[in-house]
Design a protein around this motif. Structure first.
Motif, PDB file in Angstrom:
ATOM      1  N   SER A  19       0.731  -1.077  -0.136  1.00 57.69           N
ATOM      2  CA  SER A  19       0.091   0.043   0.034  1.00 57.69           C
ATOM      3  C   SER A  19       1.001   1.243   0.036  1.00 57.69           C
ATOM      4  N   THR A  20       0.661   1.979  -0.910  1.00 57.26           N
ATOM      5  CA  THR A  20       1.639   3.365  -1.039  1.00 57.26           C
ATOM      6  C   THR A  20       1.120   4.379  -0.129  1.00 57.26           C
ATOM      7  N   ARG A  21       0.074   3.875   0.722  1.00 61.40           N
ATOM      8  CA  ARG A  21      -0.534   4.876   1.700  1.00 61.40           C
ATOM      9  C   ARG A  21      -0.001   4.477   2.978  1.00 61.40           C
ATOM     10  N   CYS A  22       0.611   3.272   3.158  1.00 58.48           N
ATOM     11  CA  CYS A  22       1.018   2.960   4.524  1.00 58.48           C
ATOM     12  C   CYS A  22       2.457   3.066   5.025  1.00 58.48           C
ATOM     13  N   SER A  23       2.784   3.439   5.919  1.00 55.21           N
ATOM     14  CA  SER A  23       4.281   3.542   6.238  1.00 55.21           C
ATOM     15  C   SER A  23       4.946   2.314   6.837  1.00 55.21           C
ATOM     16  N   SER A  25       4.073  -0.667   5.212  1.00 56.76           N
ATOM     17  CA  SER A  25       4.186  -1.212   4.149  1.00 56.76           C
ATOM     18  C   SER A  25       5.499  -0.393   3.530  1.00 56.76           C
ATOM     19  N   SER A  26       5.572   0.677   3.580  1.00 55.91           N
ATOM     20  CA  SER A  26       7.012   1.406   2.980  1.00 55.91           C
ATOM     21  C   SER A  26       8.276   0.669   3.525  1.00 55.91           C
ATOM     22  N   ASP A  47       0.923  -2.731  -6.470  1.00 59.63           N
ATOM     23  CA  ASP A  47       0.273  -1.463  -5.765  1.00 59.63           C
ATOM     24  C   ASP A  47      -1.098  -1.693  -5.394  1.00 59.63           C
ATOM     25  N   ILE A  49      -3.269   0.110  -4.010  1.00 56.45           N
ATOM     26  CA  ILE A  49      -4.326   1.006  -4.159  1.00 56.45           C
ATOM     27  C   ILE A  49      -4.853   1.258  -5.422  1.00 56.45           C
ATOM     28  N   ARG A  50      -3.607   1.278  -6.383  1.00 53.37           N
ATOM     29  CA  ARG A  50      -4.000   1.139  -7.921  1.00 53.37           C
ATOM     30  C   ARG A  50      -4.722  -0.067  -8.524  1.00 53.37           C
ATOM     31  N   SER A  68      -1.706  -5.878   4.241  1.00 50.60           N
ATOM     32  CA  SER A  68      -1.079  -4.902   3.460  1.00 50.60           C
ATOM     33  C   SER A  68      -0.306  -4.348   4.608  1.00 50.60           C
TER      34      SER A  68
END
Length: 102
Positions: A19-23, A25-26, A47, A49-50, A68
């Protein structure tokens, strides 16, 4: 998914759901990117989200719960290992690639 299942009959395939919105996950993604996989393992990055419909198809096809971040190890068309969040590590993934499903 059919292509991934076919590829997994020749070599282990790892799907990393991110998830590009989750720290968290990053952080998991950064940990994986810092390590070098050993052996003949094919990696896919998703990705969430996409491409949420693809994630839903993964849940359905491989009978896993959505998480995620999440890694799935596919061998012989089956998910033989899954891990999520802070449990994700390249070392554990590589250890699992040697495991033959029962």
């Amino acid at each position: 998914m059919d292509e991934i299942k076919e590829q997994s009959k020749q070599q282990p395939v790892v799907i990393f759901k991110h998830s590009t919105r989750c720290s968290i996950s990053s952080m998991a993604k950064n940990r994986l990117e810092r390590e070098t996989p050993t052996g003949n393992v094919l990696f896919y990055y998703l990705d969430l989200i996409r491409y949420r419909p693809v994630s839903n198809k993964i849940v359905e096809d491989f009978q896993v719960h959505h998480e995620s971040p999440q890694v799935l190890l596919i061998k012989s068309g089956e998910c033989i290992y899954e891990e999520s969040h802070n449990g994700i590590s390249m070392e554990d993934i590589m250890e699992q690639t040697a495991v033959t499903p029962a």
